[in-house]
Design a protein around this motif. Structure first.
Motif, PDB file in Angstrom:
ATOM      1  N   GLN A   1      40.263  54.022  55.515  1.00 55.32           N
ATOM      2  CA  GLN A   1      41.297  53.076  55.112  1.00 55.32           C
ATOM      3  C   GLN A   1      42.371  53.767  54.272  1.00 55.32           C
ATOM      4  O   GLN A   1      43.568  53.540  54.466  1.00 55.32           O
ATOM      5  CB  GLN A   1      40.682  51.909  54.321  1.00 55.32           C
TER       6      GLN A   1
ATOM      7  N   LEU B   1      44.536  56.019  56.492  1.00 57.91           N
ATOM      8  CA  LEU B   1      45.485  55.216  57.271  1.00 57.91           C
ATOM      9  C   LEU B   1      46.647  54.731  56.412  1.00 57.91           C
ATOM     10  O   LEU B   1      47.810  54.782  56.832  1.00 57.91           O
ATOM     11  CB  LEU B   1      44.770  54.025  57.913  1.00 57.91           C
ATOM     12  N   GLU B   2      46.366  54.282  55.181  1.00 58.85           N
ATOM     13  CA  GLU B   2      47.420  53.853  54.279  1.00 58.85           C
ATOM     14  C   GLU B   2      48.315  55.022  53.899  1.00 58.85           C
ATOM     15  O   GLU B   2      49.533  54.890  53.836  1.00 58.85           O
ATOM     16  CB  GLU B   2      46.826  53.213  53.021  1.00 58.85           C
ATOM     17  N   TYR B   3      47.721  56.159  53.645  1.00 63.20           N
ATOM     18  CA  TYR B   3      48.473  57.362  53.333  1.00 63.20           C
ATOM     19  C   TYR B   3      49.395  57.755  54.479  1.00 63.20           C
ATOM     20  O   TYR B   3      50.573  58.060  54.289  1.00 63.20           O
ATOM     21  CB  TYR B   3      47.488  58.505  53.029  1.00 63.20           C
ATOM     22  N   TRP B   4      48.849  57.696  55.680  1.00 61.82           N
ATOM     23  CA  TRP B   4      49.626  58.044  56.882  1.00 61.82           C
ATOM     24  C   TRP B   4      50.832  57.116  57.025  1.00 61.82           C
ATOM     25  O   TRP B   4      51.922  57.561  57.355  1.00 61.82           O
ATOM     26  CB  TRP B   4      48.726  57.949  58.107  1.00 61.82           C
ATOM     27  N   GLN B   5      50.660  55.837  56.780  1.00 64.20           N
ATOM     28  CA  GLN B   5      51.749  54.874  56.921  1.00 64.20           C
ATOM     29  C   GLN B   5      52.777  55.006  55.805  1.00 64.20           C
ATOM     30  O   GLN B   5      53.976  54.881  56.053  1.00 64.20           O
ATOM     31  CB  GLN B   5      51.202  53.455  56.944  1.00 64.20           C
ATOM     32  N   ASP B   6      52.333  55.204  54.579  1.00 66.38           N
ATOM     33  CA  ASP B   6      53.240  55.195  53.441  1.00 66.38           C
ATOM     34  C   ASP B   6      53.870  56.546  53.121  1.00 66.38           C
ATOM     35  O   ASP B   6      55.003  56.603  52.647  1.00 66.38           O
ATOM     36  CB  ASP B   6      52.512  54.683  52.186  1.00 66.38           C
TER      37      ASP B   6
END
Length: 68
Positions: free
Chosen positions: A59, A62-67
């Motif tokens: 999780q 994924l958040e790191y990748w998006q932000d």
């Protein structure tokens, strides 16, 4: 990356602890000490704790990748 426990084989990554420490070294501002504290390092032998650790790692990546 000098993980806290050596990894000799892929199953050594199954608890998520080593992955979490590597992510912390890659970007300690995102994967900070608070986040690292949520990863249970006593997960060996406990499938539920391993899954929870890996879920947190996934999780956060994924958040790191998006932000970032």
């Amino acid at each position: 990356f000098d993980p806290p426990t050596p990894c000799a084989a892929p199953p050594d990554l199954a608890s998520g602890v080593t992955l979490a420490h590597v992510l912390h070294k890659i970007d300690s501002s995102w994967f900070d000490e608070t986040w690292l504290g949520q990863i249970r390092d006593d997960a060996e032998g406990n499938a539920r704790l391993k899954v929870n650790n890996l879920r947190k790692v996934l999780q956060s990546v994924l958040e790191y990748w998006q932000d970032v």
